[in-house]
Design a protein around this motif. Structure first.
Motif, mmCIF file in Angstrom:
data_model
loop_
_atom_site.group_PDB
_atom_site.id
_atom_site.type_symbol
_atom_site.label_atom_id
_atom_site.label_comp_id
_atom_site.label_asym_id
_atom_site.label_seq_id
_atom_site.Cartn_x
_atom_site.Cartn_y
_atom_site.Cartn_z
ATOM 1 N N UNK A 33 -6.095 -12.103 11.385
ATOM 2 C CA UNK A 33 -4.945 -11.886 10.510
ATOM 3 C C UNK A 33 -4.421 -10.477 10.745
ATOM 4 N N UNK A 34 -3.104 -10.347 10.720
ATOM 5 C CA UNK A 34 -2.461 -9.053 10.942
ATOM 6 C C UNK A 34 -1.527 -8.745 9.779
ATOM 7 N N UNK A 35 -1.365 -7.481 9.507
ATOM 8 C CA UNK A 35 -0.498 -7.103 8.403
ATOM 9 C C UNK A 35 0.142 -5.749 8.647
ATOM 10 N N UNK A 36 1.163 -5.491 7.870
ATOM 11 C CA UNK A 36 1.839 -4.188 7.849
ATOM 12 C C UNK A 36 1.702 -3.616 6.439
ATOM 13 N N UNK A 37 1.349 -2.349 6.383
ATOM 14 C CA UNK A 37 1.296 -1.592 5.146
ATOM 15 C C UNK A 37 2.283 -0.431 5.267
ATOM 16 N N UNK A 38 2.593 0.174 4.153
ATOM 17 C CA UNK A 38 3.392 1.396 4.186
ATOM 18 C C UNK A 38 2.916 2.350 3.094
ATOM 19 N N UNK A 39 3.170 3.621 3.346
ATOM 20 C CA UNK A 39 2.815 4.651 2.373
ATOM 21 C C UNK A 39 3.931 5.676 2.314
ATOM 22 N N UNK A 40 4.540 5.769 1.153
ATOM 23 C CA UNK A 40 5.584 6.754 0.917
ATOM 24 C C UNK A 40 4.944 8.028 0.368
ATOM 25 N N UNK A 41 5.624 9.164 0.509
ATOM 26 C CA UNK A 41 5.065 10.433 0.011
ATOM 27 C C UNK A 41 4.734 10.338 -1.481
ATOM 28 N N UNK A 42 3.519 10.732 -1.819
ATOM 29 C CA UNK A 42 3.101 10.739 -3.210
ATOM 30 C C UNK A 42 2.737 9.386 -3.785
ATOM 31 N N UNK A 43 2.752 8.354 -2.950
ATOM 32 C CA UNK A 43 2.447 7.004 -3.423
ATOM 33 C C UNK A 43 1.242 6.435 -2.670
ATOM 34 N N UNK A 44 0.655 5.400 -3.261
ATOM 35 C CA UNK A 44 -0.457 4.740 -2.608
ATOM 36 C C UNK A 44 0.050 3.819 -1.493
ATOM 37 N N UNK A 45 -0.833 3.569 -0.544
ATOM 38 C CA UNK A 45 -0.507 2.635 0.524
ATOM 39 C C UNK A 45 -0.388 1.225 -0.060
ATOM 40 N N UNK A 46 0.645 0.505 0.365
ATOM 41 C CA UNK A 46 0.877 -0.833 -0.168
ATOM 42 C C UNK A 46 1.080 -1.844 0.948
ATOM 43 N N UNK A 47 0.659 -3.074 0.665
ATOM 44 C CA UNK A 47 0.854 -4.160 1.613
ATOM 45 C C UNK A 47 2.321 -4.559 1.647
ATOM 46 N N UNK A 48 2.876 -4.649 2.831
ATOM 47 C CA UNK A 48 4.263 -5.053 3.017
ATOM 48 C C UNK A 48 4.351 -6.521 3.430
ATOM 49 N N UNK A 49 3.569 -6.906 4.445
ATOM 50 C CA UNK A 49 3.637 -8.274 4.959
ATOM 51 C C UNK A 49 2.343 -8.622 5.670
ATOM 52 N N UNK A 50 2.018 -9.913 5.631
ATOM 53 C CA UNK A 50 0.786 -10.409 6.234
ATOM 54 C C UNK A 50 1.091 -11.689 6.993
ATOM 55 N N UNK A 51 0.424 -11.857 8.128
ATOM 56 C CA UNK A 51 0.536 -13.117 8.863
ATOM 57 C C UNK A 51 -0.862 -13.562 9.252
ATOM 58 N N UNK A 52 -1.180 -14.810 8.972
ATOM 59 C CA UNK A 52 -2.522 -15.300 9.258
ATOM 60 C C UNK A 52 -2.683 -15.609 10.748
ATOM 61 N N UNK A 53 -3.929 -15.906 11.127
ATOM 62 C CA UNK A 53 -4.247 -16.011 12.545
ATOM 63 C C UNK A 53 -3.820 -17.338 13.150
ATOM 64 N N UNK A 54 -4.282 -18.415 12.571
ATOM 65 C CA UNK A 54 -4.103 -19.722 13.216
ATOM 66 C C UNK A 54 -2.797 -20.375 12.801
ATOM 67 N N UNK A 55 -2.596 -20.496 11.499
ATOM 68 C CA UNK A 55 -1.411 -21.208 11.019
ATOM 69 C C UNK A 55 -0.160 -20.364 11.059
ATOM 70 N N UNK A 56 -0.329 -19.038 11.105
ATOM 71 C CA UNK A 56 0.831 -18.163 11.099
ATOM 72 C C UNK A 56 1.544 -18.097 9.763
ATOM 73 N N UNK A 57 0.813 -18.428 8.701
ATOM 74 C CA UNK A 57 1.418 -18.324 7.368
ATOM 75 C C UNK A 57 1.689 -16.860 7.060
ATOM 76 N N UNK A 58 2.769 -16.632 6.310
ATOM 77 C CA UNK A 58 3.174 -15.267 6.010
ATOM 78 C C UNK A 58 3.228 -15.033 4.504
ATOM 79 N N UNK A 59 3.112 -13.775 4.145
ATOM 80 C CA UNK A 59 3.222 -13.370 2.751
ATOM 81 C C UNK A 59 3.871 -11.993 2.715
ATOM 82 N N UNK A 60 4.695 -11.754 1.702
ATOM 83 C CA UNK A 60 5.463 -10.516 1.636
ATOM 84 C C UNK A 60 5.384 -9.889 0.250
ATOM 85 N N UNK A 61 5.492 -8.575 0.237
ATOM 86 C CA UNK A 61 5.671 -7.883 -1.030
ATOM 87 C C UNK A 61 7.015 -8.289 -1.622
#
Length: 114
Positions: A33-61
């Motif tokens: 599974x692969x994902x993208x996170x982001x972190x803005x100045x002064x903020x915690x790192x947050x999940x932006x998007x995820x894609x699973x390995x086999x089915x390629x299902x996605x999830x977004x903030x």
């Protein structure tokens, strides 16, 4: 060794688009599974998007739904994040992540400003 190398960040005006890429090596990309996170100045790192390995299902903030699209090319061991209709609040360092936090890239800066 494991490497996740992000590219594609930069400065863009509000309403513009960017495409981030993350080239992976050193582990079995196609079964990870692969994902993208982001972190803005002064903020915690947050999940932006995820894609699973086999089915390629996605999830977004909720904040990026309908504007960002995550995809993967297993032949190239690369995951992408297409970002459209960018807003100033999307400004952050964007990180590629593999296997639910096991591996991290070094990050790429995205700045949305006029």
């Amino acid at each position: 060794q494991v490497q996740l190398v992000e590219s594609g960040g930069g400065l863009v005006q509000p309403g513009g688009s960017l495409r981030l890429s993350c080239a992976a090596s050193g582990f079995t990309f196609s079964s990870s599974a692969m994902s993208w996170y982001r972190q803005a100045p002064g903020k915690e790192r947050e999940l932006v998007a995820l894609i699973t390995a086999i089915s390629g299902m996605t999830n977004y903030a909720n904040s990026v739904k309908g504007r960002f699209t995550i995809s993967r090319d297993n032949a190239k061991n690369t995951v992408y994040l297409q970002m459209n209709s960018l807003k100033p609040e999307d400004t952050a360092v964007y990180y590629c992540n593999a296997r639910f936090g096991q591996y991290w890239g070094q990050g790429t800066q995205v700045t949305v400003s006029s």
